[in-house]
Scaffold this active site. Structure first.
Site, PDB file in Angstrom:
ATOM      1  N   LYS A 188       0.866  -1.179   0.000  1.00 48.55           N
ATOM      2  CA  LYS A 188       0.000   0.000   0.000  1.00 48.55           C
ATOM      3  C   LYS A 188       0.903   1.230   0.000  1.00 48.55           C
ATOM      4  CE  LYS A 188      -2.447   3.258   1.849  1.00 48.55           C
ATOM      5  NZ  LYS A 188      -1.953   4.553   1.307  1.00 48.55           N
ATOM      6  N   CYS A 299      13.726  10.172   7.371  1.00 44.54           N
ATOM      7  CA  CYS A 299      13.422   9.727   8.736  1.00 44.54           C
ATOM      8  C   CYS A 299      14.620   9.913   9.658  1.00 44.54           C
ATOM      9  CB  CYS A 299      12.952   8.284   8.744  1.00 44.54           C
ATOM     10  SG  CYS A 299      14.139   7.159   8.015  1.00 44.54           S
ATOM     11  N   GLU A 398       8.893  15.594  15.838  1.00 50.39           N
ATOM     12  CA  GLU A 398       9.425  15.502  14.485  1.00 50.39           C
ATOM     13  C   GLU A 398       8.669  16.467  13.556  1.00 50.39           C
ATOM     14  OE1 GLU A 398       8.461  12.005  12.127  1.00 50.39           O
ATOM     15  OE2 GLU A 398      10.540  11.919  11.485  1.00 50.39           O
TER      16      GLU A 398
END
Ligand code: NAD
Length: 494
Positions: A188, A299, A398
């Protein structure tokens, strides 16, 4: 890299894309589509299928059937290796097309995308192709009248949910080991980065992967992603994305079949610079690149700069200089160093973090604004905020954008305390010429990867995974294979 070839690729129209289910391109069961907007100029690129729960169930059923009849798992390792190697070759052969398609969709600068996307994905698929016939079972040290065998078996159906920042690289980190171990997969992609993954999946079929072994369903996370999470027929779910979605996936597993869930989540990674760093100019340039490439949508980005008091002002000035020298702009221009922010929503979220940082006493020393509005695209100036306290929002949360927080520290112990003061634990770095200090810091800072006198660039031979709320389990290296096998014991009385 040839600009004219890139321009030729970008001029290509992109046909509307359907799901890939059971080896066929299939529209959503209700015919619904989603418009794909390019972050480069805010214009429509094409459409993708807006998947339904029925679509996801059909893809999972296809993967299950493919697994049960052993059309892939039952092939000899050498045959599976040959298919995966062919797939890697096709990815390499179509690298420019894949990279440009991906950049039009997600906005990463092409200089980075070529290496980090098709280049990395092909390398990953090849790595696991080569690994798959070197994975042995074990014989246990049992008493002499017993034979204890430990088999490693494919888990069955793997569900993989992928974010938008590096779809091919992160997709390959899941697909490589999952397929190498003989599983079937339903993938996905993210709403705003589906196109290159769909194309890469087509190449897998072309390479000889049997239909149904790899299915791709596009659409909204809250619909098709949730259906995957709640499925009773997905055995292992692997995910890269935000902590919020990761929590939901754990709940879905609890509410359904207790599927194993592996999460690669966000970070707030400390880049810690001591006054005795071997080359402070180099450290400043790497610190800027370590947060600003791909507009901070990495990330492991070094988003918290911790600087020893004695060098704080000079070092920050050097990082500001390096940041201001980086070229922000059209991601398909080979000279661009910082491309577009992936979506308008993400851009607004980034700007919101800057406002909050100001209200909490931070000082924006460069950037802080949207730029290049006239293009219609989503661009943000590389932004550095000084005077950020360890408790401030910008030091804790973040951003996933081109925003660097700077915090000074007086001693090594303070650096460790501040570094470990978030819920995350993904990456980090320490810059020092003191060997003992470097090793002490590697041990003391809580993270999945700590760089010493560099930032980023760890290759596929080493694992990448978070600790704390940055996740569990690892992508990359031989360790990743463990996620995609079940151990089965045979206890045999002789
Ligand atoms: P996201 O969590 O919003 O989306 C990630 C994926 O999850 C998308 O495919 C999305 O459609 C899907 N999703 C959303 N809601 C869902 C639901 N309810 N059920 C199932 N699936 C759902 O994250 P994002 O904004 O795409 O990616 C950014 C995040 O990913 C950042 O936090 C970043 O740090 C993290 N990230 C981590 C790593 C790593 O290796 N640790 C690598 C890249 C990105």
């Amino acid at each position: 890299m040839d600009q004219s070839q890139i321009n030729a690729q970008r001029a290509q129209p992109i046909a509307p894309r359907h799901h890939l289910i059971d080896g066929k391109h299939i529209p959503a069961s209700d015919g619904a589509t989603m418009e794909v907007l390019s972050p480069i100029d805010g214009q429509g690129l094409t459409t993708i299928a807006r998947g339904t729960v029925r679509d996801m169930e059909a893809a999972i059923a296809s993967a299950r059937a493919a697994f049960e009849d052993r059309r892939w798992a039952g092939q000899p390792p050498a045959a599976r290796k040959a298919v995966l190697r062919r797939w890697a070759e096709l990815i390499d052969a179509n690298a420019l097309e894949l990279a440009v398609l991906g950049v039009r969709d997600n906005g990463t600068e092409i200089s980075m995308a070529l290496k980090a996307e098709p280049g990395s994905a092909a390398g990953t698929i090849r790595y696991y192709a080569e690994a798959l016939d070197k994975v042995y079972g074990e014989i246990a040290p049992t008493p002499g009248d017993i034979l204890g065998l430990i088999h490693k078996e494919p888990v069955g159906v793997v569900g993989a949910i992928i974010p938008w920042n590096f779809p091919l690289m992160i997709g390959a980190w899941k697909l490589g080991p999952a397929l190498a171990m003989g599983n079937s997969v339903v993938l996905k992609p993210a709403e705003t980065a589906s196109l290159s993954l769909l194309r890469m999946a087509d190449l897998a079929l072309e390479a000889g992967l049997p239909p149904g072994v790899l299915n791709v369903v596009t659409g909204e996370g809250a619909v098709v992603g949730e259906a995957m999470g709640l499925s009773m027929d997905v055995d292992v779910l692997v995910f890269t994305g935000s902590g919020g979605t990761g929590r939901r996936l754990l709940e879905y597993a609890g509410r359904s079949n207790l599927k194993r869930v592996y999460l690669e989540l966000g970070g707030k990674s400390p880049n810690i610079v001591f006054a005795d760093a071997p080359d402070l100019d180099e450290a400043a340039k790497v610190a800027a690149a370590g947060i600003f490439r791909n507009a901070g949508q990495v990330c492991v980005a070094g988003s918290r700069l911790l600087v020893e008091d004695a060098i704080h002002d000079d070092f920050v000035a050097a990082v500001v200089k390096a940041a201001e020298a980086m070229r922000v702009g059209d991601p398909l221009d080979v000279t661009t160093q910082i491309g577009a922010v992936n979506s308008e929503a993400q851009l607004h979220q980034n700007l919101g973090f800057v406002e909050t940082a100001l209200s909490e006493g931070g000082e924006v020393v460069t950037g802080g604004t949207r730029i290049l509005d006239e293009t219609g695209g989503y661009y943000m100036a590389p932004t550095i905020v000084t005077g950020v306290t360890p408790e401030a929002t910008l030091a804790q949360k973040e951003v996933f954008g081109p925003v660097l927080s700077v915090t000074p520290f007086p001693t090594e112990d303070d650096a460790i305390r501040i570094a470990n003061s978030t819920v995350h634990g993904l990456a980090g770095a320490v810059w020092t010429s003191n060997l003992s200090r470097a090793h002490r810091m590697v041990r003391a800072v809580r993270a999945g990867v700590i760089h010493v006198n560099t930032y980023g660039g760890a290759d596929g031979t080493v694992p990448l995974g978070g600790v704390g709320q940055s996740g569990n389990g690892s992508d990359k290296s031989l360790h990743a294979l463990d996620k995609y096998v079940d151990l089965k014991t045979a206890w045999i009385k002789l």
